[in-house]
Design an enzyme around this catalytic site. Structure first.
Site, PDB file in Angstrom:
ATOM      1  N   LYS A  49       0.303 -10.540   7.934  1.00 50.49           N
ATOM      2  CA  LYS A  49       0.481  -8.917   8.287  1.00 50.49           C
ATOM      3  C   LYS A  49      -0.619  -8.674   8.792  1.00 50.49           C
ATOM      4  O   LYS A  49      -1.611  -8.202   8.095  1.00 50.49           O
ATOM      5  CB  LYS A  49       1.171  -8.260   7.323  1.00 50.49           C
ATOM      6  CG  LYS A  49       1.391  -6.578   7.521  1.00 50.49           C
ATOM      7  CD  LYS A  49       1.676  -5.842   6.096  1.00 50.49           C
ATOM      8  CE  LYS A  49       2.028  -4.379   6.690  1.00 50.49           C
ATOM      9  NZ  LYS A  49       2.033  -3.516   5.586  1.00 50.49           N
ATOM     10  N   TYR A 105     -13.358  -3.305  -0.653  1.00 51.96           N
ATOM     11  CA  TYR A 105     -14.584  -2.819  -1.342  1.00 51.96           C
ATOM     12  C   TYR A 105     -15.702  -3.688  -1.455  1.00 51.96           C
ATOM     13  O   TYR A 105     -16.736  -3.314  -1.289  1.00 51.96           O
ATOM     14  CB  TYR A 105     -14.185  -2.254  -2.672  1.00 51.96           C
ATOM     15  CG  TYR A 105     -15.206  -1.319  -3.402  1.00 51.96           C
ATOM     16  CD1 TYR A 105     -15.544  -0.025  -2.790  1.00 51.96           C
ATOM     17  CD2 TYR A 105     -15.973  -1.710  -4.347  1.00 51.96           C
ATOM     18  CE1 TYR A 105     -16.689   0.673  -3.293  1.00 51.96           C
ATOM     19  CE2 TYR A 105     -16.978  -1.081  -4.833  1.00 51.96           C
ATOM     20  CZ  TYR A 105     -17.449   0.086  -4.222  1.00 51.96           C
ATOM     21  OH  TYR A 105     -18.305   0.926  -5.058  1.00 51.96           O
ATOM     22  N   TYR A 117      -2.554 -10.234   4.322  1.00 48.11           N
ATOM     23  CA  TYR A 117      -2.455  -8.972   4.999  1.00 48.11           C
ATOM     24  C   TYR A 117      -3.960  -8.466   5.447  1.00 48.11           C
ATOM     25  O   TYR A 117      -4.607  -8.182   4.398  1.00 48.11           O
ATOM     26  CB  TYR A 117      -1.716  -7.905   3.922  1.00 48.11           C
ATOM     27  CG  TYR A 117      -1.690  -6.633   4.226  1.00 48.11           C
ATOM     28  CD1 TYR A 117      -1.747  -6.038   5.421  1.00 48.11           C
ATOM     29  CD2 TYR A 117      -1.451  -5.530   3.300  1.00 48.11           C
ATOM     30  CE1 TYR A 117      -1.664  -4.860   6.025  1.00 48.11           C
ATOM     31  CE2 TYR A 117      -1.313  -4.231   3.416  1.00 48.11           C
ATOM     32  CZ  TYR A 117      -1.334  -3.918   4.841  1.00 48.11           C
ATOM     33  OH  TYR A 117      -1.206  -2.473   5.330  1.00 48.11           O
ATOM     34  N   ILE A 160       6.331  -5.065   9.406  1.00 44.08           N
ATOM     35  CA  ILE A 160       6.530  -4.682   7.987  1.00 44.08           C
ATOM     36  C   ILE A 160       6.114  -3.183   8.234  1.00 44.08           C
ATOM     37  O   ILE A 160       4.903  -2.844   8.456  1.00 44.08           O
ATOM     38  CB  ILE A 160       5.642  -5.191   6.915  1.00 44.08           C
ATOM     39  CG1 ILE A 160       6.120  -6.743   6.750  1.00 44.08           C
ATOM     40  CG2 ILE A 160       5.460  -4.598   5.467  1.00 44.08           C
ATOM     41  CD1 ILE A 160       5.471  -7.558   5.800  1.00 44.08           C
ATOM     42  N   THR A 196       0.904  -1.136  -0.149  1.00 41.62           N
ATOM     43  CA  THR A 196      -0.258  -0.245  -0.188  1.00 41.62           C
ATOM     44  C   THR A 196       0.879   1.328   0.018  1.00 41.62           C
ATOM     45  O   THR A 196       0.502   2.121  -0.606  1.00 41.62           O
ATOM     46  CB  THR A 196      -0.877   0.020   1.229  1.00 41.62           C
ATOM     47  OG1 THR A 196      -1.609  -1.109   1.231  1.00 41.62           O
ATOM     48  CG2 THR A 196      -1.694   1.233   1.164  1.00 41.62           C
ATOM     49  N   ARG A 249      -8.482  -0.287   5.824  1.00 36.68           N
ATOM     50  CA  ARG A 249      -8.582   0.210   4.311  1.00 36.68           C
ATOM     51  C   ARG A 249      -9.404  -0.718   3.562  1.00 36.68           C
ATOM     52  O   ARG A 249      -9.692  -0.415   2.270  1.00 36.68           O
ATOM     53  CB  ARG A 249      -6.996  -0.074   3.693  1.00 36.68           C
ATOM     54  CG  ARG A 249      -6.038   0.875   4.278  1.00 36.68           C
ATOM     55  CD  ARG A 249      -4.607   0.826   3.589  1.00 36.68           C
ATOM     56  NE  ARG A 249      -3.945   1.862   3.982  1.00 36.68           N
ATOM     57  CZ  ARG A 249      -3.841   3.117   3.258  1.00 36.68           C
ATOM     58  NH1 ARG A 249      -4.724   3.420   2.015  1.00 36.68           N
ATOM     59  NH2 ARG A 249      -2.959   4.016   3.482  1.00 36.68           N
TER      60      ARG A 249
END
Length: 295
Positions: free
Chosen positions: A164, A109, A135, A206, A46, A140
């Site tokens: 992650k 989304y 992840y 990360i 990202t 997000r």
């Protein structure tokens, strides 16, 4: 998979003022991170503004990153999205043999169910020759990958090697640590809570902040993994304010502002993101001066 213990950095993608990729800035950044003691690099997560890069640009960035790294650190490629078949095709067509794993974000989304998330990663796992790092970043994606789904994937697919986690939920982290396979890795996806996450068994972070401050961050993570929390804590506390500021106007605008101040690369971002404001730049510059005086 011990190569993914410690400090990974989600690389920013430097841009020139005309919006093109700044490869000289990327070269300088990679060398800055290698010299700063980082353990591995994540290209086009990202933080790399991947959503605004074309397919051709992504390939060039991956290839250039591998070329400049030249085998010095393990590399992870970010390949994720919300169209399972499209992502599977991208994974199958990924040809750079200098990368050791893929980082793939939970679909955003569309807001799939837990079964949908499971089936998404099942399909990717069956298509990928490289190990996959899950992840989970609900802020997000608009949905949370539950600990049950994470551990189900971890038990069912040997090439799903880590997650992650950026949910911010210690209830979730605790459950993953309790129920995961022994060799499955929990990696912090949030700089400010990497230290406490390591205390319950995470293998590292990360990081975004590590782009700018690799020496400070990697030292803290290394000390924590050695169990020396007394030495790690002051570094952790010293990074809290600059970390808050770096995210105050969105990622990667803040960290790019600091990278410009350090003369590593410019602070340009691609729309719909915009550069950090003058006020934030001033606050960040003061924090950078304070931190560098401690090194």
């Amino acid at each position: 998979m011990n190569k993914f213990h410690g400090t990974g950095v989600a690389l920013v993608t430097p841009f020139n003022t005309d919006g093109t990729v700044d490869y000289q800035g990327l070269k300088k950044l990679i060398n800055h991170l290698v010299d700063g003691g980082i353990d591995y690099l994540v290209s086009l997560g990202t933080t790399g503004e991947t959503a605004t890069l074309s397919k051709d640009e992504k390939k060039k960035v991956w290839d250039f990153t591998a070329e400049i790294n030249d085998g010095r650190l393990p590399l992870v490629a970010g390949i994720g999205g919300n169209d399972t078949l499209n992502i599977a095709e991208a994974i199958k067509s990924f040809e750079n043999n200098q990368y050791s794993a893929l980082l793939s974000v939970s679909p955003y989304y569309n807001k799939p169910t837990q079964e949908g998330i499971y089936q998404h990663y099942k399909y990717l796992s069956e298509q990928s020759e490289l190990p996959i790092i899950l992840y989970n970043v609900p802020g997000r994606t608009g949905s949370n990958m539950s600990p049950e789904t994470t551990c189900r994937l971890a038990h069912d697919f040997k090439n799903i090697i880590a997650t992650k986690e950026a949910s911010g939920s210690f209830d979730q982290f605790n459950q993953i640590m309790r129920d995961k396979p022994a060799d499955f890795m929990l990696i912090s996806g949030d700089d400010p809570i990497a230290l406490p996450m390591i205390s319950i068994g995470a293998v590292g972070v990360i990081s975004v902040v590590g782009n700018a401050l690799p020496q400070q961050l990697s030292s803290m993570i290394r000390l924590a993994l050695q169990g020396d929390y007394k030495a790690a804590l002051p570094i952790h506390l010293s990074l809290l304010e600059i970390t808050r500021l770096m995210f105050a106007e969105g990622n990667p605008a803040g960290v790019k502002a600091v990278l410009k101040q350090l003369n590593i690369c410019g602070d340009d971002v691609r729309l719909p993101l915009v550069k950090a404001t003058e006020g934030l730049n001033k606050s960040l510059a003061q924090q950078v001066e304070n931190l560098l005086s401690l090194v």
